[in-house]
Design a protein around this motif. Sequence first.
Motif, PDB file in Angstrom:
ATOM      1  N   ASP A   1      35.837  44.870  28.432  1.00 40.99           N
ATOM      2  CA  ASP A   1      36.308  43.495  28.625  1.00 40.99           C
ATOM      3  C   ASP A   1      35.328  42.658  29.445  1.00 40.99           C
ATOM      4  O   ASP A   1      35.602  41.485  29.725  1.00 40.99           O
ATOM      5  CB  ASP A   1      37.671  43.497  29.330  1.00 40.99           C
TER       6      ASP A   1
ATOM      7  N   VAL B   1      30.743  38.513  34.056  1.00 45.79           N
ATOM      8  CA  VAL B   1      32.104  38.279  34.549  1.00 45.79           C
ATOM      9  C   VAL B   1      32.903  39.569  34.366  1.00 45.79           C
ATOM     10  O   VAL B   1      33.067  40.060  33.247  1.00 45.79           O
ATOM     11  CB  VAL B   1      32.789  37.120  33.805  1.00 45.79           C
TER      12      VAL B   1
ATOM     13  N   PRO C   1      36.431  41.312  34.575  1.00 41.00           N
ATOM     14  CA  PRO C   1      37.845  40.905  34.574  1.00 41.00           C
ATOM     15  C   PRO C   1      38.661  41.686  35.601  1.00 41.00           C
ATOM     16  O   PRO C   1      38.173  42.660  36.182  1.00 41.00           O
ATOM     17  CB  PRO C   1      38.286  41.239  33.149  1.00 41.00           C
ATOM     18  N   PRO C   2      39.914  41.271  35.855  1.00 38.48           N
ATOM     19  CA  PRO C   2      40.791  42.035  36.772  1.00 38.48           C
ATOM     20  C   PRO C   2      40.895  43.489  36.326  1.00 38.48           C
ATOM     21  O   PRO C   2      40.916  43.785  35.125  1.00 38.48           O
ATOM     22  CB  PRO C   2      42.129  41.311  36.653  1.00 38.48           C
ATOM     23  N   GLN C   3      40.967  44.381  37.304  1.00 43.33           N
ATOM     24  CA  GLN C   3      40.998  45.808  36.988  1.00 43.33           C
ATOM     25  C   GLN C   3      42.328  46.261  36.408  1.00 43.33           C
ATOM     26  O   GLN C   3      42.408  47.277  35.725  1.00 43.33           O
ATOM     27  CB  GLN C   3      40.711  46.623  38.257  1.00 43.33           C
TER      28      GLN C   3
ATOM     29  N   ARG D   1      42.310  38.851  39.989  1.00 45.79           N
ATOM     30  CA  ARG D   1      40.981  38.497  40.518  1.00 45.79           C
ATOM     31  C   ARG D   1      39.866  38.863  39.540  1.00 45.79           C
ATOM     32  O   ARG D   1      39.777  39.993  39.046  1.00 45.79           O
ATOM     33  CB  ARG D   1      40.721  39.205  41.848  1.00 45.79           C
ATOM     34  N   LYS D   2      38.983  37.881  39.288  1.00 45.34           N
ATOM     35  CA  LYS D   2      37.779  38.093  38.488  1.00 45.34           C
ATOM     36  C   LYS D   2      36.553  38.019  39.393  1.00 45.34           C
ATOM     37  O   LYS D   2      36.540  37.270  40.367  1.00 45.34           O
ATOM     38  CB  LYS D   2      37.650  37.030  37.393  1.00 45.34           C
TER      39      LYS D   2
ATOM     40  N   ARG E   1      32.409  37.238  39.425  1.00 43.43           N
ATOM     41  CA  ARG E   1      31.361  36.576  38.642  1.00 43.43           C
ATOM     42  C   ARG E   1      30.013  36.774  39.351  1.00 43.43           C
ATOM     43  O   ARG E   1      29.819  36.335  40.486  1.00 43.43           O
ATOM     44  CB  ARG E   1      31.668  35.088  38.513  1.00 43.43           C
TER      45      ARG E   1
ATOM     46  N   SER F   1      34.168  35.668  43.890  1.00 47.05           N
ATOM     47  CA  SER F   1      35.496  36.121  43.468  1.00 47.05           C
ATOM     48  C   SER F   1      36.314  34.906  43.053  1.00 47.05           C
ATOM     49  O   SER F   1      36.212  33.833  43.660  1.00 47.05           O
ATOM     50  CB  SER F   1      36.205  36.848  44.608  1.00 47.05           C
ATOM     51  N   HIS F   2      37.143  35.071  42.029  1.00 45.47           N
ATOM     52  CA  HIS F   2      37.984  33.983  41.511  1.00 45.47           C
ATOM     53  C   HIS F   2      39.414  34.509  41.382  1.00 45.47           C
ATOM     54  O   HIS F   2      39.659  35.499  40.696  1.00 45.47           O
ATOM     55  CB  HIS F   2      37.474  33.506  40.155  1.00 45.47           C
TER      56      HIS F   2
ATOM     57  N   GLN G   1      34.367  48.435  41.183  1.00 43.62           N
ATOM     58  CA  GLN G   1      35.040  47.469  40.313  1.00 43.62           C
ATOM     59  C   GLN G   1      35.595  48.132  39.049  1.00 43.62           C
ATOM     60  O   GLN G   1      36.012  47.453  38.116  1.00 43.62           O
ATOM     61  CB  GLN G   1      34.073  46.341  39.899  1.00 43.62           C
TER      62      GLN G   1
END
Length: 452
Positions: free
Chosen positions: A285, A298, A300-302, A354-355, A357, A369-370, A417
Amino acid sequence: MTAKLLAERYEVQRQLGKQTGRQTLLARDLQTKKLVIIKQLFLGSDFEWQDLKLFEREAETLKALSHPGIPRYLDYLEIDEPNSKGFALVQTYVKGKTLEEHLKAGRTFSETEVKELAKSLLEILNYLHKKNPPVIHRDIKPSNILLHSRSGNSVGQVYLVDFGSVQNQAAKFGGTITVVGTYGYMAPEQFGGRSVSASDLYGLGATLIYLVTGLHPTELSQQDLKIQFADRAVHLNPDLIDWLEWMTEPSLSKRLSSAKEAWRSLKNPRATDKTPKVLEPSGSDIKLTKTSEFIEIVIPPQGVGFGSIALLSIWVIGSLPLLGVFSNWARIFHIISIIWLATVAVMFLFALFRKLRFRIDRQQISYTSHLLGLRWNHSKPASRQDFRQLEIEEIRYKVSQITIEAGNQKYGLGGNQGLTESEIEWLSTELIQWLGLKIKRTLADPKQNISI
């Protein structure tokens, strides 16, 4: 002996070059006190109108150009003296030596210097080719490229000179065919009188081949009109060899077509049989974006794993016997439980939303972090110039991460991650190809550490 004076303004210092019906002089402008270059075309028995046409075109072209890597037009004169009649073009003087002179003096150029030269010249060509109509130089070669102010690791200021063969109008078919250029650096289409932007790329490619082999293109063998030089440049990265072959493709349809495309391809080599191919792992992903300007990853959330669910379950089960009990110990337990629940809730929030980048562009490296519209630095941004190394580092048994060092900053992508080994291998390959670097592998056993 009295120095020769042209137009009562330009005091001739010395002759720099001479050909039939032409000469190039170094002179001093008595008005500005600066040195200038004067190119003269004489009207003699061997004069041809085509020569005057090209001479006037050079003057008109230079008058319309303004680029730090191109000498500036200053003046155009008619010479009417008893022993010489003709025309003179005055332009700014650039102090420096040509690539031809450097090579004959025994200077060699490293791969980094070759790429730096390519970048500077492609910037100049991009400027010329973007003019309306495009300006095609048509005679890119070592003797028409000057280097000045070499310092440290820099190859120096690069200049493109001698626009005597320039074409500043769209190629015309039919009528008289004018073949302009220098054998060995001329693209095949120029022999038919046709010149396009890609013709200058061929000349640049042939020039750089001369730099990396030390041999004039005519001294190298050819196969189906392709210059065979790879066996003379075994010290080069295979990607650079492939790029030079691409620049000097005899067929226009197969050659790089623009300076911008050539620069993008130099930074981001195309996949070849010589390039290690690591494909994106199936089902990943992770989003990877690459352009000539930046590379961005990027993550993605784990997602919520078994461990997080187990923690929440233990808390709920442990709280049940004490529901409705209000002793001091129960209150303490509930406070601890609330803190624990808040911690687990934050973990769930991060895991679900949380993503991460990671981005490298020409200016800096950033890792952010986003989360639900919020953004913060996962690590402090660092200057791209401070980039030190990239390695795959084993952080614990069979768990690795990509570690990038820039100045005092260290960025880690990988095991923490939730990246798989195949994703780490894929991303590290993409990063080193985009950056043009080697990768270091740090394993648990120091004896096995290698650089590739």
